[in-house]
Motif scaffolding. Structure first.
Motif, mmCIF file in Angstrom:
data_model
loop_
_atom_site.group_PDB
_atom_site.id
_atom_site.type_symbol
_atom_site.label_atom_id
_atom_site.label_comp_id
_atom_site.label_asym_id
_atom_site.label_seq_id
_atom_site.Cartn_x
_atom_site.Cartn_y
_atom_site.Cartn_z
ATOM 1 N N LYS A 79 6.918 -15.242 59.806
ATOM 2 C CA LYS A 79 5.880 -15.264 60.840
ATOM 3 C C LYS A 79 6.334 -15.991 62.101
ATOM 4 C CE LYS A 79 1.015 -16.579 61.416
ATOM 5 N NZ LYS A 79 -0.172 -17.189 60.731
ATOM 6 N N ARG A 88 0.251 -7.586 49.932
ATOM 7 C CA ARG A 88 1.152 -6.532 50.379
ATOM 8 C C ARG A 88 1.067 -6.419 51.894
ATOM 9 N NH1 ARG A 88 1.917 -1.523 46.300
ATOM 10 N NH2 ARG A 88 1.856 -2.635 44.322
ATOM 11 N N CYS A 89 2.202 -6.176 52.514
ATOM 12 C CA CYS A 89 2.252 -6.098 53.973
ATOM 13 C C CYS A 89 2.978 -4.831 54.424
ATOM 14 C CB CYS A 89 2.984 -7.311 54.556
ATOM 15 S SG CYS A 89 2.202 -8.893 54.163
ATOM 16 N N ARG A 90 2.598 -4.314 55.599
ATOM 17 C CA ARG A 90 3.237 -3.107 56.141
ATOM 18 C C ARG A 90 4.407 -3.519 57.045
ATOM 19 N NH1 ARG A 90 2.698 1.336 60.035
ATOM 20 N NH2 ARG A 90 1.285 0.154 61.390
ATOM 21 N N ARG A 122 4.162 -7.022 62.395
ATOM 22 C CA ARG A 122 2.728 -7.217 62.291
ATOM 23 C C ARG A 122 2.049 -6.338 63.345
ATOM 24 N NH1 ARG A 122 6.366 -10.619 59.620
ATOM 25 N NH2 ARG A 122 5.297 -12.373 58.625
ATOM 26 N N GLY A 160 0.998 -1.056 51.888
ATOM 27 C CA GLY A 160 1.735 -2.256 51.467
ATOM 28 C C GLY A 160 3.144 -1.952 51.022
#
Length: 322
Positions: free
Chosen positions: A148, A224-226, A181, A213
């Protein structure tokens, strides 16, 4: 499964003999988690088998290390040529595997500069292909900064990719583990995609829930993240469904009993299908800044079409070099 057993099983399956006769073409992207030593040989063998079953025109791999490169080249080398020689000091890197039915016209690595300068060894692997007589297409394989804290660097890195795609005088695709993001993508698009020519596959297909995800947090699978994304530049190119029952193909979501009940990677593979809406041939384009295109400036050489038929030895000579 041992390497020898995997080679034998693949040879008997006939997977190397598959040819896509349709007018479309496919791109598989996958961060194969080469930095995790856990069951790395077994996981990579599974990735190679999944690639052969999917039969993409190009496989864009991220987080490859020398050991996994050897495995992939051994199992894929009969059908694919590895492109993208990394810096000798690179612990991990991106590689493109181009199907032998296609021709590599040119390739290079381009570092990120300015605010996008990478402290993690990330760059753009850029290839120009002739796709089995269907037309030319530019592909960008990239792995953006992680965590991040490096959002500003990712915005600059995506902006650099967008400028390249917008200025390209060919159909062009960027795919990879971008650690992106949504707010970062929006910021980069505001700066470089004001006319909306860069299209995101996930958004264009109506945001299918199953494809969201692509990164799964270890030991906490509810997160889960894209992070993995695929774009095209709308220059005589369009997304089409990967399969009859799936707009985007997802690979590697099944846990492997022989790998400690792990998946092949903490990322899922994404298979995206495209079709040309024009000739797929170069055309004059002054680009978003009214200058000669980036593609024209640095991808001007044409290599011997027989290059994709070369035998792939291991180690550094595994890489195709125009």
């Amino acid at each position: 499964m041992t390497m020898k057993a995997a080679q034998s099983a693949i040879a008997e399956s006939g997977l190397h003999d598959k040819v896509d006769l349709e007018s479309s073409f496919t791109c598989l992207q996958w961060n194969i988690d080469g930095l995790s030593a856990s069951f790395i040989e077994e996981r990579t063998i599974h990735v190679a088998k999944a690639v052969l079953e999917a039969d993409p025109d190009i496989f864009l791999a991220q987080e490859v290390i020398q050991d996994t490169l050897v495995i992939l080249n051994t199992l894929l080398g009969e059908s694919y040529v590895a492109v993208g020689r990394p810096d000798s000091s690179s612990q991990y890197f991106t590689v493109a595997f181009v199907h032998s039915r296609n021709t590599v016209l040119d390739q290079r690595r381009e570092p990120f500069r300015g605010d996008g300068t990478s402290i993690m060894g990330r760059d753009m692997l850029i290839l120009r292909l002739e796709l089995a007589g269907k037309g030319q297409c530019l592909f960008v394989n990239s792995h953006f900064e992680s965590t991040k804290a490096y959002g500003s660097a990712r915005i600059a890195q995506l902006s650099a990719v967008c400028e390249l795609l917008v200025d390209c005088n060919l159909p062009a695709v960027c795919a990879g583990d971008l650690n992106m993001r949504d707010a970062e993508q929006a910021a980069a698009f505001r700066a470089t995609n004001s006319v909306g020519v860069i299209k995101d596959a996930y958004i264009e297909f109506g945001k299918p829930k199953y494809a969201y995800g692509t990164w799964i947090m270890p030991n906490k699978e509810t997160v889960r993240c894209r992070f993995d994304r695929c774009y095209h530049n709308s220059n005589s190119i369009a997304f089409v469904p990967a399969h009859d029952d799936a707009a985007i193909g997802i690979l590697g979501d099944q846990k492997l009993a022989g790998c400690g009940n792990q998946r092949p990677s903490d990322h899922l593979g994404m298979l995206t299908r495209f079709r040309f809406t024009g000739s797929g041939q170069p055309r004059t384009n002054t680009g978003s800044r009214g200058t000669e295109t980036a593609t024209k400036r640095s991808l001007s050489r044409t290599e011997d079409p027989r290059a994709t038929k070369r035998n792939n030895a291991l180690a550094p000579s595994v890489f195709h070099s125009p």
